[in-house]
Write an enzyme that holds these catalytic residues in place. Structure first.
Site, PDB file in Angstrom:
ATOM      1  N   GLU A 162       0.839  -1.199   0.000  1.00 51.99           N
ATOM      2  CA  GLU A 162       0.000   0.000   0.000  1.00 51.99           C
ATOM      3  C   GLU A 162       0.879   1.256   0.000  1.00 51.99           C
ATOM      4  O   GLU A 162       1.952   1.268   0.594  1.00 51.99           O
ATOM      5  CB  GLU A 162      -0.907  -0.014   1.234  1.00 51.99           C
ATOM      6  CG  GLU A 162      -1.930   1.105   1.285  1.00 51.99           C
ATOM      7  CD  GLU A 162      -2.809   1.037   2.526  1.00 51.99           C
ATOM      8  OE1 GLU A 162      -3.930   1.570   2.473  1.00 51.99           O
ATOM      9  OE2 GLU A 162      -2.379   0.458   3.547  1.00 51.99           O
TER      10      GLU A 162
ATOM     11  N   LYS B 105     -10.082   0.666  -2.274  1.00 57.50           N
ATOM     12  CA  LYS B 105     -10.123   0.272  -0.859  1.00 57.50           C
ATOM     13  C   LYS B 105     -11.456   0.683  -0.229  1.00 57.50           C
ATOM     14  O   LYS B 105     -11.832   1.858  -0.250  1.00 57.50           O
ATOM     15  CB  LYS B 105      -8.952   0.916  -0.125  1.00 57.50           C
ATOM     16  CG  LYS B 105      -8.840   0.519   1.342  1.00 57.50           C
ATOM     17  CD  LYS B 105      -7.624   1.196   1.974  1.00 57.50           C
ATOM     18  CE  LYS B 105      -7.445   0.809   3.439  1.00 57.50           C
ATOM     19  NZ  LYS B 105      -6.273   1.491   4.047  1.00 57.50           N
TER      20      LYS B 105
ATOM     21  N   CYS C  90      -5.007  -3.638   3.227  1.00 60.09           N
ATOM     22  CA  CYS C  90      -4.680  -3.239   4.603  1.00 60.09           C
ATOM     23  C   CYS C  90      -5.843  -3.381   5.611  1.00 60.09           C
ATOM     24  O   CYS C  90      -6.135  -4.468   6.061  1.00 60.09           O
ATOM     25  CB  CYS C  90      -4.124  -1.819   4.602  1.00 60.09           C
ATOM     26  SG  CYS C  90      -3.192  -1.399   6.107  1.00 60.09           S
TER      27      CYS C  90
END
Length: 271
Positions: free
Chosen positions: A44, A117, A159
């Site tokens: 990321e 995301k 993440c």
């Protein structure tokens, strides 16, 4: 049909210098033997870390053909690998703030898909940074994404998504054979939760998880945990520790399928 393949995980300590970050990756790849590698996974925020206003980069990468997109496409073509390109901020016509987008590029340098995301990291961690408010800088995505690759169906996550098992179940429902998780997991939360969460997501869904993290001290306040790893469907872990560098993992989606057949949790689900 699924088949074994080799993944190169790029664990790095990105900074607020776009050129430094891209040059570091470029040098690492140039010095590595990638002949037997089929896929490369970046963490990321690999290209730019710790910069609150990323609007200029986000506007440049609308079609993933700015400086970052061009570099990734060149690496893919030059080394003949697919690349899961961590996250790059991308401005859309729908949102006021950019999205944290994970692009997937094939070995011809063509963009085959992307994932925005979904879960933004708004939390009080209690480390040197203290509070994290990702929603101040990004808009969240809203689509679960899997893509067909030569080695099976790839599921995409990023993440903080790791803490939301419903996303990984949805990837399972879409037929994911393996899942990538580019991350910048903090040192404090990573030490406590990174491995158990990675193992849980892989075990409960019966697929391998390729979790590639940022590592080390990025500035006076931000530290990330590293320990990039692959976890197979049985929960077996290969991890690379804290230091930046490249690691090579063997993946066998067919072996994970055998485990899913042995422990048929999808067939036995009731809720």
């Amino acid at each position: 049909m699924t088949q074994p393949f080799t993944v190169c995980a790029v664990q790095m300590t990105s900074t607020d210098s776009l050129n430094d970050n891209l040059n570091w990756i470029d040098q690492q790849l140039a010095n590595a033997d990638l002949q037997d590698v089929q896929m490369l996974v970046l963490p990321e925020t690999f290209a730019l870390f710790g910069v609150k206003d990323q609007s200029a980069l986000a506007d440049q990468e609308r079609a993933f053909d700015g400086s970052v997109g061009q570099a990734v496409r060149q690496w893919a073509k030059g080394y003949q690998v697919w690349i899961v390109a961590g996250t790059v901020p991308v401005m859309t016509d729908e949102d006021r703030l950019p999205r944290a987008r994970c692009h997937v590029v094939d070995a011809d340098g063509e963009l085959v898909g992307f994932y925005d995301k979904i879960h933004l990291f708004d939390a009080e961690v209690g480390d040197r940074q203290g509070a994290y408010r990702e929603s101040d800088s990004y808009s969240g995505g809203d689509k679960v994404v899997t893509l067909l690759t030569p080695w099976g169906r790839l599921g995409l996550s990023v993440c903080y998504d790791l803490r939301f098992p419903e996303l990984f179940r949805a990837l399972n429902d879409q037929g994911a054979d393996f899942v990538t998780l580019p991350s910048a997991f903090t040192a404090k939360t990573g030490e406590a939760h990174w491995e158990p969460l990675c193992r849980a997501r892989a075990i409960e869904n019966g697929y391998s998880l390729i979790a590639v993290n940022q590592c080390g001290d990025h500035d006076a306040k931000r530290s990330t945990w590293g320990h990039s790893m692959i976890v197979d469907a049985w929960g077996r872990v290969e991890s690379i520790g804290l230091d930046p560098g490249l690691a090579f993992f063997k993946l066998d989606p067919a072996a994970d399928q055998v485990i899913r057949n042995t422990l048929p949790v999808n067939a036995n689900r009731r809720l």
